[in-house]
Design an enzyme around this catalytic site. Structure first.
Site: not given
Ligand code: 13P
Length: 251
Positions: A12, A14, A100, A102, A170, A176
């Site tokens: 990914n 991003k 996701h 995010e 996740e 991160g």
């Protein structure tokens, strides 16, 4: 017993990637995939929407698959700035990440929105990678498994099969951060996800479950060997060809 779930290593990217660097990365990955000649695992990259078509073309023939990072639930219409699953398919995508964390956090995506996006992926002939995961406070409160269960039940539409669904676990706190759950924690989460999937599809044993969150070359072998882990969804490390290929090798 022979392994029936072919590992999927998904990158990914991003909101990263301008043409020059992205092409160089895709070229290196395509060459690596071609050279390895893997038939026992799949590699997928999910670049930003602006690059899906070009990266799909660059990957052409190598075996490297290309996916989107998000899609709208509708096929077309007055939704300024959005991308439909049909558009991703048309650009050469085979998969799309939906839900996701995010996007759940940045864009307020709820389980029912994620579910509509997964249905849109099916309508377009794409495989959705449905993401779920607990926050740090949810983990600390001991709510991890119940959070995963709620997200899964709300986000996976009826009609899921081993062929048309991938689930990515996740943990939000592992994304991160360089932090990962222990192998036992990953196994426990994945075993629970598969159990819950058993109530949603008769095909739960065949659905691939990816782990995501600070996966890199150095920890991939350990995380990918955890029970019920069938691959990885990789963020930062997927932006470096050697690192991403090392993760794929570990699968
Ligand atoms: P990192 O690998 O950078 O932790 O990101 C994980 C992720 O969010 C993949 O979707």
């Amino acid at each position: 017993m022979a392994r029936t779930r072919r590992p999927l290593i998904a990158g990914n990217w991003k909101m990263n990637g301008l043409k020059a660097d992205a092409f160089a990365l895709a070229k290196d990955l395509a060459a690596g995939v071609k050279q390895a000649g893997w038939s026992d695992r799949e590699l997928l990259v999910c670049p930003p929407a602006t690059l899906v078509a070009a990266i799909a073309e660059a990957a052409g023939g190598s075996g490297l698959l290309v996916g989107g990072q998000n899609c709208h639930a509708k096929a077309s219409g007055a939704h300024t700035g959005d991308v439909s699953a049909e558009m991703l398919k048309d650009a050469g995508a085979t998969h799309v990440i939906v839900g996701h964390s995010e996007r759940r956090a940045d864009c307020g995506e709820t389980d029912s929105i994620v579910r509509a996006k997964a249905e849109a992926a099916w309508r377009a002939g794409l495989v959705p990678i449905v993401c779920i995961g607990e926050t740090l406070s949810e983990r600390e409160a001991g709510d991890t498994l119940s959070v995963l269960e709620t997200q899964l039940k709300g986000s996976v539409p009826p009609g899921a099969t081993a062929a048309n669904l991938v689930v990515a676990y996740e943990p939000v706190w592992a994304i991160g951060t360089g932090k990962t759950p222990t192998v036992d924690e990953v196994s426990a989460a994945h075993a629970h996800i598969r159990k819950v999937l058993g109530g949603l599809t008769g095909d739960a044993a065949g659905v691939r479950l990816l782990y995501g969150g600070s996966v890199k070359g150095s920890n991939a072998a350990e995380l990918l060997a955890a029970g019920d882990v069938d691959g990885a969804l990789v963020g930062g490390a997927s932006l470096h060809a050697a690192e991403f290929l090392a993760i794929a090798k570990a699968a």
